[in-house]
Design a protein around this motif. Structure first.
Motif, PDB file in Angstrom:
ATOM      1  N   ALA A   1       4.404  10.218  -6.768  1.00 51.03           N
ATOM      2  CA  ALA A   1       5.295  10.411  -7.813  1.00 51.03           C
ATOM      3  C   ALA A   1       4.412  10.954  -8.994  1.00 51.03           C
ATOM      4  CB  ALA A   1       6.988   9.305  -7.958  1.00 51.03           C
ATOM      5  N   PHE A   2       4.279  10.120  -9.942  1.00 52.86           N
ATOM      6  CA  PHE A   2       3.549  10.212 -10.925  1.00 52.86           C
ATOM      7  C   PHE A   2       2.914  11.550 -10.723  1.00 52.86           C
ATOM      8  CE2 PHE A   2      -0.195  10.174 -13.549  1.00 52.86           C
ATOM      9  CZ  PHE A   2      -0.202   9.900 -14.673  1.00 52.86           C
ATOM     10  N   GLN A   3       1.914  12.272  -9.443  1.00 52.02           N
ATOM     11  CA  GLN A   3       1.399  13.007  -9.362  1.00 52.02           C
ATOM     12  C   GLN A   3       1.791  14.461  -9.752  1.00 52.02           C
ATOM     13  OE1 GLN A   3      -1.198  12.665  -5.973  1.00 52.02           O
ATOM     14  NE2 GLN A   3      -3.033  11.810  -7.237  1.00 52.02           N
TER      15      GLN A   3
ATOM     16  N   ARG B   1       0.928  -1.351  -0.089  1.00 58.18           N
ATOM     17  CA  ARG B   1      -0.176  -0.211  -0.495  1.00 58.18           C
ATOM     18  C   ARG B   1       0.799   1.017  -0.059  1.00 58.18           C
ATOM     19  NH1 ARG B   1      -4.413   2.302   4.104  1.00 58.18           N
ATOM     20  NH2 ARG B   1      -4.858   3.783   2.626  1.00 58.18           N
ATOM     21  N   TRP B   2       1.522   1.106   1.111  1.00 55.03           N
ATOM     22  CA  TRP B   2       2.397   2.519   0.587  1.00 55.03           C
ATOM     23  C   TRP B   2       3.409   2.429  -0.332  1.00 55.03           C
ATOM     24  CZ3 TRP B   2       2.600   6.171   3.723  1.00 55.03           C
ATOM     25  CH2 TRP B   2       2.276   5.570   5.257  1.00 55.03           C
ATOM     26  N   ILE B   3       3.966   1.823  -0.917  1.00 51.50           N
ATOM     27  CA  ILE B   3       3.961   1.609  -2.268  1.00 51.50           C
ATOM     28  C   ILE B   3       3.731   2.517  -3.726  1.00 51.50           C
ATOM     29  CG2 ILE B   3       5.507  -0.115  -4.560  1.00 51.50           C
ATOM     30  CD1 ILE B   3       7.024  -2.211  -2.375  1.00 51.50           C
ATOM     31  N   GLU B   4       2.699   1.970  -3.459  1.00 51.03           N
ATOM     32  CA  GLU B   4       0.949   1.997  -4.110  1.00 51.03           C
ATOM     33  C   GLU B   4       1.472   3.881  -4.473  1.00 51.03           C
ATOM     34  OE1 GLU B   4      -3.737   2.052  -5.539  1.00 51.03           O
ATOM     35  OE2 GLU B   4      -2.546   0.423  -4.146  1.00 51.03           O
TER      36      GLU B   4
ATOM     37  N   HIS C   1       4.861  14.113 -11.126  1.00 52.44           N
ATOM     38  CA  HIS C   1       5.592  14.923 -12.075  1.00 52.44           C
ATOM     39  C   HIS C   1       4.837  15.089 -13.198  1.00 52.44           C
ATOM     40  CE1 HIS C   1       8.173  13.337 -16.067  1.00 52.44           C
ATOM     41  NE2 HIS C   1       6.297  13.133 -16.532  1.00 52.44           N
TER      42      HIS C   1
ATOM     43  N   GLU D   1       3.347   6.172  -2.700  1.00 51.55           N
ATOM     44  CA  GLU D   1       4.174   6.738  -3.077  1.00 51.55           C
ATOM     45  C   GLU D   1       4.411   7.218  -5.011  1.00 51.55           C
ATOM     46  OE1 GLU D   1       7.684   4.169  -1.315  1.00 51.55           O
ATOM     47  OE2 GLU D   1       7.209   5.501   0.505  1.00 51.55           O
ATOM     48  N   THR D   2       3.801   5.998  -5.371  1.00 55.17           N
ATOM     49  CA  THR D   2       4.248   5.870  -6.959  1.00 55.17           C
ATOM     50  C   THR D   2       3.421   7.018  -7.518  1.00 55.17           C
ATOM     51  OG1 THR D   2       4.840   3.678  -7.005  1.00 55.17           O
ATOM     52  CG2 THR D   2       3.668   4.345  -9.381  1.00 55.17           C
ATOM     53  N   ARG D   3       2.237   7.319  -7.083  1.00 55.90           N
ATOM     54  CA  ARG D   3       1.088   7.463  -6.933  1.00 55.90           C
ATOM     55  C   ARG D   3       1.387   9.196  -7.147  1.00 55.90           C
ATOM     56  NH1 ARG D   3      -5.515   5.415  -5.136  1.00 55.90           N
ATOM     57  NH2 ARG D   3      -4.906   3.249  -6.402  1.00 55.90           N
TER      58      ARG D   3
END
Length: 69
Positions: A15-17, A6-9, A19, A11-13
């Motif tokens: 980072a995408f936002q 869940r934390w990885i998801e 960017h 953090e990925t979201r």
């Protein structure tokens, strides 16, 4: 319960936002520069048009009648 995926998801979201926001900010900045340049060109064109109108309207000297009169 393992929260690592869940934390990885998240953090990925994030980072995408970040960017995406950076890209949108860059695009808005470029468009602002384009709008400023176009506004300057429009102002110059309107000024030139006004000068042209003044020079054409300034020739109000009476014209001689046409030769058939």
């Amino acid at each position: 319960m393992d929260n690592e995926p869940r934390w990885i998801e998240l953090e990925t979201r994030l980072a995408f936002q970040e960017h995406t926001l950076g890209e949108l900010s860059r695009i808005v900045h470029e468009q602002r520069i384009d709008i400023d340049a176009l506004r300057l060109r429009l102002d110059r064109a309107l000024s030139d048009l006004g000068s042209l109108r003044d020079s054409l309207a300034g020739d109000a000297a009476p014209e001689p009648p046409p030769p058939h009169y």
